[in-house]
Enzyme design. Structure first.
Site, PDB file in Angstrom:
ATOM      1  N   GLY A   6       0.862  -1.178   0.000  1.00 37.30           N
ATOM      2  CA  GLY A   6       0.000   0.000   0.000  1.00 37.30           C
ATOM      3  C   GLY A   6       0.893   1.220   0.000  1.00 37.30           C
ATOM      4  N   GLU A   7       0.673   2.105   0.925  1.00 33.33           N
ATOM      5  CA  GLU A   7       1.493   3.316   1.028  1.00 33.33           C
ATOM      6  C   GLU A   7       2.027   3.384   2.461  1.00 33.33           C
ATOM      7  OE1 GLU A   7       2.835   5.635  -0.918  1.00 33.33           O
ATOM      8  OE2 GLU A   7       3.617   6.294   1.005  1.00 33.33           O
ATOM      9  N   SER A   8       3.336   3.164   2.580  1.00 33.30           N
ATOM     10  CA  SER A   8       3.908   2.994   3.914  1.00 33.30           C
ATOM     11  C   SER A   8       3.754   4.226   4.801  1.00 33.30           C
ATOM     12  CB  SER A   8       5.380   2.597   3.800  1.00 33.30           C
ATOM     13  OG  SER A   8       6.081   3.531   3.013  1.00 33.30           O
ATOM     14  N   CYS A  63       6.155  -5.249   0.328  1.00 33.66           N
ATOM     15  CA  CYS A  63       6.292  -3.899  -0.238  1.00 33.66           C
ATOM     16  C   CYS A  63       6.157  -2.827   0.849  1.00 33.66           C
ATOM     17  CB  CYS A  63       5.316  -3.718  -1.387  1.00 33.66           C
ATOM     18  SG  CYS A  63       5.833  -2.409  -2.501  1.00 33.66           S
ATOM     19  N   HIS A 121       4.985  -8.488  -4.488  1.00 26.78           N
ATOM     20  CA  HIS A 121       3.611  -8.784  -4.050  1.00 26.78           C
ATOM     21  C   HIS A 121       3.176 -10.203  -4.438  1.00 26.78           C
ATOM     22  CE1 HIS A 121       2.421  -4.589  -3.117  1.00 26.78           C
ATOM     23  NE2 HIS A 121       3.291  -4.281  -4.051  1.00 26.78           N
ATOM     24  N   GLU A 178       0.928 -11.815  -3.212  1.00 25.21           N
ATOM     25  CA  GLU A 178      -0.526 -11.911  -3.025  1.00 25.21           C
ATOM     26  C   GLU A 178      -1.313 -11.625  -4.301  1.00 25.21           C
ATOM     27  OE1 GLU A 178       1.449  -9.591  -1.851  1.00 25.21           O
ATOM     28  OE2 GLU A 178       0.545  -7.598  -1.965  1.00 25.21           O
TER      29      GLU A 178
HETATM   30  N1  GLN Z   1       5.824   2.994  -2.689  1.00 22.85           N
HETATM   31  C1  GLN Z   1       5.020   2.480  -1.625  1.00 22.85           C
HETATM   32  C2  GLN Z   1       5.470   3.003  -0.267  1.00 22.85           C
HETATM   33  O1  GLN Z   1       6.410   3.689  -0.139  1.00 22.85           O
HETATM   34  C3  GLN Z   1       5.025   0.972  -1.582  1.00 22.85           C
HETATM   35  C4  GLN Z   1       4.320   0.443  -2.803  1.00 22.85           C
HETATM   36  C5  GLN Z   1       3.591  -0.844  -2.592  1.00 22.85           C
HETATM   37  O2  GLN Z   1       3.339  -1.288  -1.466  1.00 22.85           O
HETATM   38  N2  GLN Z   1       3.176  -1.397  -3.691  1.00 22.85           N
HETATM   39  O3  GLN Z   1       4.870   2.694   0.696  1.00 22.85           O
END
Ligand code: GLN
Length: 207
Positions: free
Chosen positions: A52-54, A84, A183, A185
């Protein structure tokens, strides 16, 4: 079902591809549980941190008052798997991030966010993955991080095989905490999730 035990595995459900991990865990014979509160975290045997977006997940960990409880469970040895954004959160050092981002210190490593650069921002490749002997793993990278430093106790499980980023570390494990830049998943190949579920059924020695 593995050895007659069904581990309850949480999926951190604050943001990201929660559903895909939930399906993969169920297909491996585990019982997936969405985790948004401390009581839910306390009730699981292990935890998946999704992609997701960390930085968003980091912020939400604070808002949902999960940051310290999660750090504590990791210190207590809870098995965890991050893909990720989840890998980024599990690191103890993150490069190219916001200064206020929280880390969970699950793995002694330095991870660089969005590391692969514009041309290969998102890509797929086949990887040799240590411990998975029945053929390479199809790895899907989406604005993925890489591991720039792996500590002495960290096992490197996979590296990018070729191209400009050849040799880059993209899967690691320290004790019962596993992380991949990519990923699994989203591919339908359950082997990485199975590897993780097995750590709950047969914990690795010495941890
Ligand atoms: N770029 C995303 C981040 O910094 C990670 C991308 C992903 O989880 N597919 O969190």
């Amino acid at each position: 079902m593995l050895d007659g035990v069904t581990p309850r595995i949480g999926v951190l459900a604050l943001q990201g591809d929660v559903r895909e991990h939930t399906h993969a865990l169920a297909a491996c014979g585990a019982e997936p549980v969405a985790v948004r509160r401390e009581s839910e975290l306390a009730a699981v045997d292990g935890l998946v941190l999704p992609g997701g977006e960390s930085t968003a997940i980091s912020k939400l960990l604070e808002v949902f008052e999960l940051l310290e409880p999660l750090r504590q469970r990791l210190r207590d040895g809870m098995p965890a798997y991050g893909s990720c954004a989840g890998m980024i959160l599990l690191a103890n050092e993150v490069l190219d991030t916001r200064p206020d981002m929280h880390t969970l210190n699950g793995i002694d490593m330095t991870v660089r966010r969005n590391a692969f650069g514009r041309q290969v921002d998102s890509f797929e490749t086949d990887l040799e993955f240590a411990g998975l002997d029945d053929g390479p793993v199809r790895a899907v990278f989406i604005r993925a991080p890489w591991v720039e430093r792996a500590g002495a106790d960290v096992e490197v499980l996979a590296r990018v095989p070729s191209g400009p980023a050849a040799g880059t570390i993209v899967a690691v494990r320290q004790g019962n905490v596993l992380a991949t830049s990519f990923h699994p998943e989203v591919t339908g190949d359950l082997r990485v999730h199975r590897l993780f579920v097995e750590t709950l059924v047969r914990p690795r020695a010495g941890v």
